[in-house]
Design an enzyme around this catalytic site. Structure first.
Site, PDB file in Angstrom:
ATOM      1  N   CYS A  79       0.829  -1.203   0.000  1.00  0.00           N
ATOM      2  CA  CYS A  79       0.000   0.000   0.000  1.00  0.00           C
ATOM      3  C   CYS A  79       0.869   1.261   0.000  1.00  0.00           C
ATOM      4  O   CYS A  79       1.530   1.523  -0.993  1.00  0.00           O
ATOM      5  CB  CYS A  79      -0.993  -0.057   1.153  1.00  0.00           C
ATOM      6  N   HIS A 164      -3.210  -5.201   1.619  1.00  0.00           N
ATOM      7  CA  HIS A 164      -2.559  -5.396   2.925  1.00  0.00           C
ATOM      8  C   HIS A 164      -2.558  -6.870   3.323  1.00  0.00           C
ATOM      9  O   HIS A 164      -3.404  -7.295   4.114  1.00  0.00           O
ATOM     10  CB  HIS A 164      -3.326  -4.625   4.008  1.00  0.00           C
ATOM     11  N   GLU A 166      -0.753  -8.299   5.343  1.00  0.00           N
ATOM     12  CA  GLU A 166      -0.457  -8.420   6.784  1.00  0.00           C
ATOM     13  C   GLU A 166      -1.723  -8.317   7.635  1.00  0.00           C
ATOM     14  O   GLU A 166      -1.695  -8.603   8.829  1.00  0.00           O
ATOM     15  CB  GLU A 166       0.585  -7.373   7.208  1.00  0.00           C
TER      16      GLU A 166
HETATM   17  N1  GLN Z   1      -3.716   6.376   0.920  1.00  0.00           N
HETATM   18  C1  GLN Z   1      -2.425   6.078   1.472  1.00  0.00           C
HETATM   19  C2  GLN Z   1      -1.327   6.884   0.779  1.00  0.00           C
HETATM   20  O1  GLN Z   1      -1.572   7.477  -0.205  1.00  0.00           O
HETATM   21  C3  GLN Z   1      -2.111   4.604   1.384  1.00  0.00           C
HETATM   22  C4  GLN Z   1      -3.123   3.847   2.205  1.00  0.00           C
HETATM   23  C5  GLN Z   1      -2.564   2.659   2.908  1.00  0.00           C
HETATM   24  O2  GLN Z   1      -1.365   2.448   3.011  1.00  0.00           O
HETATM   25  N2  GLN Z   1      -3.459   1.880   3.472  1.00  0.00           N
HETATM   26  O3  GLN Z   1      -0.224   6.868   1.238  1.00  0.00           O
END
Ligand code: GLN
Length: 182
Positions: A79, A164, A166
């Site tokens: 992410c 994610h 994890e």
């Molecule tokens: N929206 C977050 C970003 O732009 C990422 C979201 C996340 O890691 N769950 O960094």
């Protein structure tokens, strides 16, 4: 085997817990002296990529991390961690990423899908997720798509996921990353 987990902000504890379940030792990187420890891989967790980038710069970690990855340190970004690896950030992976790609309402959802090289029916938890809008070189391979968008990729020993792993009990993405480190 020891895996460094960037622990400046975000969902790093969950990664440490998965590694512990797999019997893999890890340590947290909170400042430059932590980074100097010997490591076989690095996990960049989810969270807020703008905050993580700022902290990496302030703590004088951005260049050392970038250099180690360029020199071949295996890395797994989830992410926000995937955003960190992309063009315009650390830039070690040849991917262009769209942040908060699903809009505010649709930003968080679950899916199940195939991840090439990893397995079928992988549970995917997306939280204000990015996706990969472009792969910029043939060194990088798309591993998974959801709703027509690339959500996982690998470039050598760099692994990135928009979701994610994890936060689920399915350890296969982490197992796959551990394989890449050896
Ligand atoms: N929206 C977050 C970003 O732009 C990422 C979201 C996340 O890691 N769950 O960094």
């Amino acid at each position: 085997m020891r895996i460094a987990v960037l622990a400046l902000q975000g969902a790093f504890i969950e990664h440490e817990q998965v590694l512990q379940r797999l019997g893999v030792e890890s340590f947290e990187v909170r400042q430059k002296k932590d980074w100097l420890q010997k490591k076989d891989g690095l996990i960049l967790p989810g969270g807020e990529s703008t905050v993580q980038m700022r902290l990496l710069r302030e703590l004088d970690l951005l260049e050392p991390v970038r250099q180690s990855i360029r020199e071949g340190l295996p890395v797994f970004g989830t992410c926000a961690g995937m955003i960190l690896l992309s063009e315009g950030h650390l830039g070690t992976m040849d991917i262009r990423v769209r942040r908060n790609a699903y809009g505010r309402q649709l930003g968080s959802f679950n899916a199940v899908g195939k991840v090439a090289e990893v397995g079928d029916d992988i549970p995917m938890t997306f939280i204000r997720a990015p996706y990969i809008e472009d792969i910029l070189s043939d060194k990088c391979r798309s591993l998974a798509e959801v709703n027509g968008h690339i959500v996982a990729a690998r470039q050598g020993k760099q692994l990135a996921a928009a979701f994610h792993p994890e936060l689920t009990s399915d350890d296969r993405m982490h197992r796959y990353f551990i394989q890449l480190t050896s």
